[in-house]
Design an enzyme around this catalytic site. Structure first.
Site, PDB file in Angstrom:
ATOM      1  N   ARG A  83       0.886  -1.176   0.000  1.00 37.64           N
ATOM      2  CA  ARG A  83       0.000   0.000   0.000  1.00 37.64           C
ATOM      3  C   ARG A  83       0.914   1.213   0.000  1.00 37.64           C
ATOM      4  O   ARG A  83       1.567   1.491   1.013  1.00 37.64           O
ATOM      5  CB  ARG A  83      -0.921  -0.005   1.230  1.00 37.64           C
ATOM      6  CG  ARG A  83      -1.681   1.298   1.397  1.00 37.64           C
ATOM      7  CD  ARG A  83      -2.838   1.220   2.370  1.00 37.64           C
ATOM      8  NE  ARG A  83      -3.946   0.467   1.808  1.00 37.64           N
ATOM      9  CZ  ARG A  83      -5.180   0.479   2.280  1.00 37.64           C
ATOM     10  NH1 ARG A  83      -5.476   1.215   3.349  1.00 37.64           N
ATOM     11  NH2 ARG A  83      -6.120  -0.250   1.722  1.00 37.64           N
TER      12      ARG A  83
ATOM     13  N   GLN B  11      -9.892  -4.202  -3.942  1.00 37.26           N
ATOM     14  CA  GLN B  11     -11.232  -3.788  -3.508  1.00 37.26           C
ATOM     15  C   GLN B  11     -12.223  -3.925  -4.655  1.00 37.26           C
ATOM     16  O   GLN B  11     -13.344  -4.414  -4.465  1.00 37.26           O
ATOM     17  CB  GLN B  11     -11.184  -2.333  -3.023  1.00 37.26           C
ATOM     18  CG  GLN B  11     -12.532  -1.808  -2.553  1.00 37.26           C
ATOM     19  CD  GLN B  11     -12.992  -2.435  -1.249  1.00 37.26           C
ATOM     20  OE1 GLN B  11     -12.241  -2.483  -0.283  1.00 37.26           O
ATOM     21  NE2 GLN B  11     -14.224  -2.939  -1.207  1.00 37.26           N
TER      22      GLN B  11
ATOM     23  N   ASP C 176     -17.586   6.543  -2.369  1.00 35.23           N
ATOM     24  CA  ASP C 176     -16.359   6.470  -1.578  1.00 35.23           C
ATOM     25  C   ASP C 176     -16.159   7.858  -0.976  1.00 35.23           C
ATOM     26  O   ASP C 176     -16.833   8.831  -1.360  1.00 35.23           O
ATOM     27  CB  ASP C 176     -15.185   6.070  -2.502  1.00 35.23           C
ATOM     28  CG  ASP C 176     -13.871   5.871  -1.758  1.00 35.23           C
ATOM     29  OD1 ASP C 176     -13.881   5.786  -0.504  1.00 35.23           O
ATOM     30  OD2 ASP C 176     -12.815   5.809  -2.429  1.00 35.23           O
TER      31      ASP C 176
ATOM     32  N   HIS D 261      -7.094   0.710  -6.713  1.00 33.60           N
ATOM     33  CA  HIS D 261      -7.251  -0.229  -5.593  1.00 33.60           C
ATOM     34  C   HIS D 261      -7.879  -1.509  -6.156  1.00 33.60           C
ATOM     35  O   HIS D 261      -9.053  -1.794  -5.942  1.00 33.60           O
ATOM     36  CB  HIS D 261      -8.152   0.418  -4.533  1.00 33.60           C
ATOM     37  CG  HIS D 261      -8.145  -0.245  -3.192  1.00 33.60           C
ATOM     38  ND1 HIS D 261      -7.316  -1.314  -2.876  1.00 33.60           N
ATOM     39  CD2 HIS D 261      -8.892  -0.011  -2.069  1.00 33.60           C
ATOM     40  CE1 HIS D 261      -7.537  -1.675  -1.613  1.00 33.60           C
ATOM     41  NE2 HIS D 261      -8.490  -0.908  -1.107  1.00 33.60           N
TER      42      HIS D 261
ATOM     43  N   CYS E 144     -16.501   1.122  -0.278  1.00 32.70           N
ATOM     44  CA  CYS E 144     -15.318   0.315   0.059  1.00 32.70           C
ATOM     45  C   CYS E 144     -14.981   0.387   1.536  1.00 32.70           C
ATOM     46  O   CYS E 144     -14.301  -0.496   2.051  1.00 32.70           O
ATOM     47  CB  CYS E 144     -14.137   0.759  -0.789  1.00 32.70           C
ATOM     48  SG  CYS E 144     -13.762   2.525  -0.622  1.00 32.70           S
TER      49      CYS E 144
ATOM     50  N   ARG F 215     -13.556  -9.248   0.846  1.00 29.45           N
ATOM     51  CA  ARG F 215     -12.140  -8.952   0.586  1.00 29.45           C
ATOM     52  C   ARG F 215     -11.308 -10.184   0.878  1.00 29.45           C
ATOM     53  O   ARG F 215     -10.407 -10.535   0.122  1.00 29.45           O
ATOM     54  CB  ARG F 215     -11.665  -7.781   1.477  1.00 29.45           C
ATOM     55  CG  ARG F 215     -12.244  -6.422   1.145  1.00 29.45           C
ATOM     56  CD  ARG F 215     -11.723  -5.871  -0.173  1.00 29.45           C
ATOM     57  NE  ARG F 215     -10.264  -5.833  -0.236  1.00 29.45           N
ATOM     58  CZ  ARG F 215      -9.503  -4.844   0.243  1.00 29.45           C
ATOM     59  NH1 ARG F 215     -10.067  -3.784   0.807  1.00 29.45           N
ATOM     60  NH2 ARG F 215      -8.166  -4.874   0.141  1.00 29.45           N
TER      61      ARG F 215
END
Ligand code: CP
Ligand code: NVA
Length: 305
Positions: free
Chosen positions: A102, A132, A222, A129, A261, A289
Site C-alpha cells: 500500500r 477492492q 467512496d 485499488h 469500500c 475482501r
C-alpha cells in the site's frame, strides 16, 4: 512474473478464475473448513498508509491457506531515503513468496514490482485499488448472477476506486457511470487510457447523479477526501456535497445494492439511512475482501516457486 498492480493486469478470464477459487474457498470457510493451498508460503505486507480491511483480510487469508504474513510498516524505512525502493524490493523478495504494497505514490509500487522476483499486489495506491474492486464485483455477482449488462453507478469523486471499478466493469462487460462535478471526473489521460484498453466498453461520465443511478444494479460511493488529500478537504466537501448518496437519491434506484469500500465518512458522501439501510451490502463487501484475496493468492502464488 505476474503482478497485480492495476486491474488491467488481469483479463476477464483471470478474474473469473480468481472468483471461482474464491467461491470454492468461501463455501468451505462457511462450513468451517480451511484448505491449506499455500503451506509455508510467506506474504509481506508493506504499508505506507493506515488500513483495517486490507491488512487484516490478507493476514487472515494467509493463515487460512496454511501460510503466514509479515506486516511491515514505517520501521522498514520504505517511505524514507534509507535505501532505494529497487534495493528494498530486490532484497525483500528473497525472503518472501509475495508482497502486498500500500503506497502513497503509485509509481513506488511500479518501481517495487520492477525489482521484485516475487508477485507484487497493489494494496491501494493513489491511482487504484484493484483488490477492492475485485471484491466489489464478486459481491455484486453473488446477488445478480451474471455481471455482463448490469450498470454500476459511482457517485462522487472520480478517485482510485472509481478508476479501478471503471476498468473492472469494462473488462467484465458491465456499464459504468461516474456522476461527479466536472473537476472530479476522470482526467484526459485516464480517458485516453480507457479508450485504448477497452475500446468497446460502456464507460460514461455525467454531472447528474439521478440520471446515473436510474436502472443501476449498484450505487457505489467512496470518501470525498482520500488518504493524502487532507489539505483539499474543505474545497472537496463544497464541490461534492450535491453528490451525497442519501435516501432521496436511492429512491431513484430502489432495486440497486448500495456499496462503499469503507472506511466511510457518514453524513458526508453517504447518510446513515443508506449505509445502514436495506439496500446496503457494505459489510458483506468487506468480508468478501478475504475470500477474493484467497482466490487471488492461490492463483498468483500457488504455481510459483
Ligand atoms: N477498503 C479498504 O481498503 O479499507 P482499509 O483502508 O481499511 O484497508
Ligand atoms: N479512496 C480511498 C479508499 C480507501 C479504501 C482512499 O484512497 O483513501
Amino acid at each position: 512474473m505476474r503482478h497485480l498492480i492495476v486491474p488491467e493486469d488481469l483479463s476477464a478470464h483471470d478474474i473469473e478464475a480468481i472468483f471461482a477459487v474464491a467461491q470454492d474457498l468461501e463455501t468451505k470457510y462457511d462450513a468451517g473448513l480451511r484448505e491449506p493451498l499455500l503451506p509455508g508460503r510467506v506474504l509481506a505486507l508493506v504499508f505506507e498508509k493506515p488500513s483495517l480491511r486490507t491488512r487484516v483480510s490478507f493476514e487472515a487469508a494467509m493463515v487460512h491457506l496454511g501460510g503466514s504474513s509479515l506486516f511491515l510498516g514505517e520501521d522498514t524505512g520504505v517511505s524514507s531515503s534509507r535505501e532505494s525502493i529497487a534495493d528494498f524490493g530486490r532484497v525483500l523478495s528473497e525472503y518472501v513468496d509475495g508482497i502486498v504494497f500500500r503506497s502513497k505514490a503509485h509509481e513506488t509500487i511500479v518501481a517495487l514490482a520492477a525489482a521484485s522476483s516475487v508477485p507484487v499486489i497493489n494494496g491501494l495506491s493513489d491511482y487504484c485499488h484493484p483488490c477492492q474492486a475485485l471484491a466489489d464485483l464478486y459481491t455484486l455477482k453473488s446477488h445478480v448472477g451474471r455481471l455482463a449488462g448490469h450498470t454500476l453507478a459511482f457517485i462522487g469523486d472520480g478517485n482510485n476506486m472509481a478508476r479501478s471499478l471503471a476498468v473492472c466493469c469494462g473488462l467484465l462487460g458491465m456499464r459504468f457511470v461516474l456522476a461527479a462535478p466536472k473537476a472530479y471526473q476522470f482526467d484526459d489521460a485516464f480517458r485516453a487510457h480507457l479508450r485504448g484498453l477497452l475500446p468497446t466498453a460502456d464507460i460514461e461520465e455525467t454531472t447528474d447523479p439521478v440520471a446515473a443511478v436510474k436502472g443501476s444494479a449498484c450505487v457505489y460511493t467512496d470518501v470525498w477526501t482520500s488518504m493524502g488529500q487532507e489539505r483539499e478537504r474543505a474545497e472537496r466537501h463544497a464541490a461534492l456535497a450535491p453528490y451525497q448518496v442519501n435516501q432521496k437519491l436511492m429512491r431513484h434506484s430502489p432495486n440497486a445494492l448500495f456499496m462503499h469500500c469503507l472506511p466511510a465518512r457518514r453524513g458526508e458522501e453517504v447518510t446513515d439511512e443508506v449505509i445502514d439501510g436495506p439496500q446496503s451490502v457494505v459489510v458483506e463487501e468487506a468480508a468478501n475482501r478475504m475470500h477474493v484475496q484467497k482466490g487471488l493468492l492461490a492463483w498468483l502464488l500457488g504455481s510459483q516457486r
